[in-house]
Enzyme design. Structure first.
Site, PDB file in Angstrom:
ATOM      1  N   LYS A   1       0.745  -1.311  -0.066  1.00  0.00           N
ATOM      2  CA  LYS A   1       0.057   0.062   0.113  1.00  0.00           C
ATOM      3  C   LYS A   1       0.820   1.241   0.083  1.00  0.00           C
ATOM      4  CE  LYS A   1      -1.283  -0.576   4.734  1.00  0.00           C
ATOM      5  NZ  LYS A   1       0.020  -0.622   5.417  1.00  0.00           N
TER       6      LYS A   1
ATOM      7  N   ARG B   1      -6.663   2.350  11.926  1.00  0.00           N
ATOM      8  CA  ARG B   1      -6.170   0.798  12.151  1.00  0.00           C
ATOM      9  C   ARG B   1      -7.276   0.287  13.084  1.00  0.00           C
ATOM     10  NH1 ARG B   1      -0.613   1.312  10.043  1.00  0.00           N
ATOM     11  NH2 ARG B   1       0.544  -0.453  10.897  1.00  0.00           N
TER      12      ARG B   1
ATOM     13  N   ARG C   1      12.561  -6.993   3.251  1.00  0.00           N
ATOM     14  CA  ARG C   1      12.426  -5.553   2.748  1.00  0.00           C
ATOM     15  C   ARG C   1      13.459  -4.598   3.546  1.00  0.00           C
ATOM     16  NH1 ARG C   1       6.864  -2.565   4.165  1.00  0.00           N
ATOM     17  NH2 ARG C   1       7.180  -3.173   6.125  1.00  0.00           N
TER      18      ARG C   1
ATOM     19  N   ARG D   1      13.795  -1.850   8.728  1.00  0.00           N
ATOM     20  CA  ARG D   1      13.081  -1.351   9.857  1.00  0.00           C
ATOM     21  C   ARG D   1      13.133  -2.458  10.936  1.00  0.00           C
ATOM     22  NH1 ARG D   1       7.085   0.218   7.450  1.00  0.00           N
ATOM     23  NH2 ARG D   1       6.743  -0.759   9.411  1.00  0.00           N
TER      24      ARG D   1
ATOM     25  N   ARG E   1       1.871  -7.770  14.316  1.00  0.00           N
ATOM     26  CA  ARG E   1       1.478  -6.741  13.458  1.00  0.00           C
ATOM     27  C   ARG E   1       0.298  -7.358  12.531  1.00  0.00           C
ATOM     28  NH1 ARG E   1       6.429  -4.885  10.400  1.00  0.00           N
ATOM     29  NH2 ARG E   1       5.386  -3.433   9.521  1.00  0.00           N
TER      30      ARG E   1
HETATM   31  P1  AMP Z   1       3.452   0.932   9.103  1.00  0.00           P
HETATM   32  O1  AMP Z   1       4.629   1.696   8.668  1.00  0.00           O
HETATM   33  O2  AMP Z   1       2.197   1.420   8.676  1.00  0.00           O
HETATM   34  O3  AMP Z   1       3.706  -0.545   9.078  1.00  0.00           O
HETATM   35  O4  AMP Z   1       3.633   1.162  10.645  1.00  0.00           O
HETATM   36  C1  AMP Z   1       4.661   0.915  11.391  1.00  0.00           C
HETATM   37  C2  AMP Z   1       4.224   1.089  13.115  1.00  0.00           C
HETATM   38  O5  AMP Z   1       3.821   2.280  13.484  1.00  0.00           O
HETATM   39  C3  AMP Z   1       2.645   0.364  13.399  1.00  0.00           C
HETATM   40  O6  AMP Z   1       3.273  -1.127  13.534  1.00  0.00           O
HETATM   41  C4  AMP Z   1       2.323   0.753  14.528  1.00  0.00           C
HETATM   42  O7  AMP Z   1       3.482   0.564  15.643  1.00  0.00           O
HETATM   43  C5  AMP Z   1       2.630   2.448  14.387  1.00  0.00           C
HETATM   44  N1  AMP Z   1       1.598   2.861  13.705  1.00  0.00           N
HETATM   45  C6  AMP Z   1       1.463   3.235  12.331  1.00  0.00           C
HETATM   46  N2  AMP Z   1       0.209   3.663  12.028  1.00  0.00           N
HETATM   47  C7  AMP Z   1      -0.515   3.546  13.168  1.00  0.00           C
HETATM   48  C8  AMP Z   1      -1.902   4.092  13.656  1.00  0.00           C
HETATM   49  N3  AMP Z   1      -2.886   4.506  12.830  1.00  0.00           N
HETATM   50  N4  AMP Z   1      -2.197   3.836  15.084  1.00  0.00           N
HETATM   51  C9  AMP Z   1      -1.635   3.277  15.754  1.00  0.00           C
HETATM   52  N5  AMP Z   1      -0.250   2.969  15.567  1.00  0.00           N
HETATM   53  C10 AMP Z   1       0.411   3.107  14.123  1.00  0.00           C
END
Ligand code: AMP
Length: 204
Positions: free
Chosen positions: A13, A85, A119, A152, A163
């Protein structure tokens, strides 16, 4: 146009949001990137959630997001990637803006884990690679800007499984809330982009 891109971690995404934001001339807002780029002051608290795969608290997330959406470049629209989320976040989002379309990019859990484990991303320009299926020409170096590639902290199997579990339990119910359009994410990047653009065209 205000769009939400949803999908399990590794669904592509972020990649699609980057491409389509250029195509439509609207910013790509990744809440993961916002959190990773937050001020030093907030980072310690944020990292304590992110590194183990948990969501950061809704209030903190909303504060960071509201600040970003209030900037001038969001006036004509945006692509939101990673928010909401859970249902609480979806309802909060409704209070601050209205969303035109929700796109769900779908891949299997097995594929999601494999994509995340391999990744790597450029620390400077954000270009993404997969060391197995789409490696850089020189290991550890970005093809585009020659900067170092980074991994990451949460792209490991244990954090990924957490996750994914949270995604199934908390994020997927939102798809019904929004009446989203589902796109097959296990196709070539170009084909996924084509499918998303076709959907947006039909709907607009
Ligand atoms: P992502 O880069 O979207 O995979 O996000 C990495 C991490 O950031 C997630 O595993 C959460 O710990 C945090 N995170 C990102 N977006 C949110 C959200 N909308 N609400 C809460 N935590 C978030």
């Amino acid at each position: 146009m205000k769009l939400l891109f949803m999908g399990v971690q590794g669904s592509g995404k972020g990649t699609q949001a980057k491409i389509i934001s250029v195509n439509l001339g609207i910013p790509h807002i990744s809440t993961g990137d916002l959190l990773r780029g937050a001020s030093e002051q907030l980072r310690k608290e944020i990292d304590s959630y992110i590194t183990v795969g948990y969501l950061v608290p809704d209030e903190l997330m909303l504060k960071v997001l509201k600040e970003r959406l209030s900037l001038e470049d969001c006036k004509k629209g945006f692509i939101l990637d990673g928010y909401p989320r859970n249902l609480v976040q979806a309802k909060k989002l409704d209070e601050i803006t209205s969303i035109d379309e929700v796109i769900e990019i779908q891949i299997s859990d097995e594929e999601a884990v494999i994509r995340a484990i391999y990744r790597v991303t450029c620390g400077k320009c954000g270009e993404g690679y997969n060391t197995k299926t789409n490696p850089p020409k020189r290991a550890g170096v970005c093809d585009k800007c020659k900067s170092a590639l980074t991994k990451r902290a949460d792209d490991n199997e244990q954090a990924m499984l957490k996750r994914i579990e949270i995604c199934h339990k908390e994020t997927e119910p939102i798809l019904k809330y929004y009446d989203s359009v589902r796109i097959n994410g296990e196709q070539k990047i170009e084909k996924v982009t084509e499918d998303i653009l076709a959907t947006l065209e039909i709907k607009s």
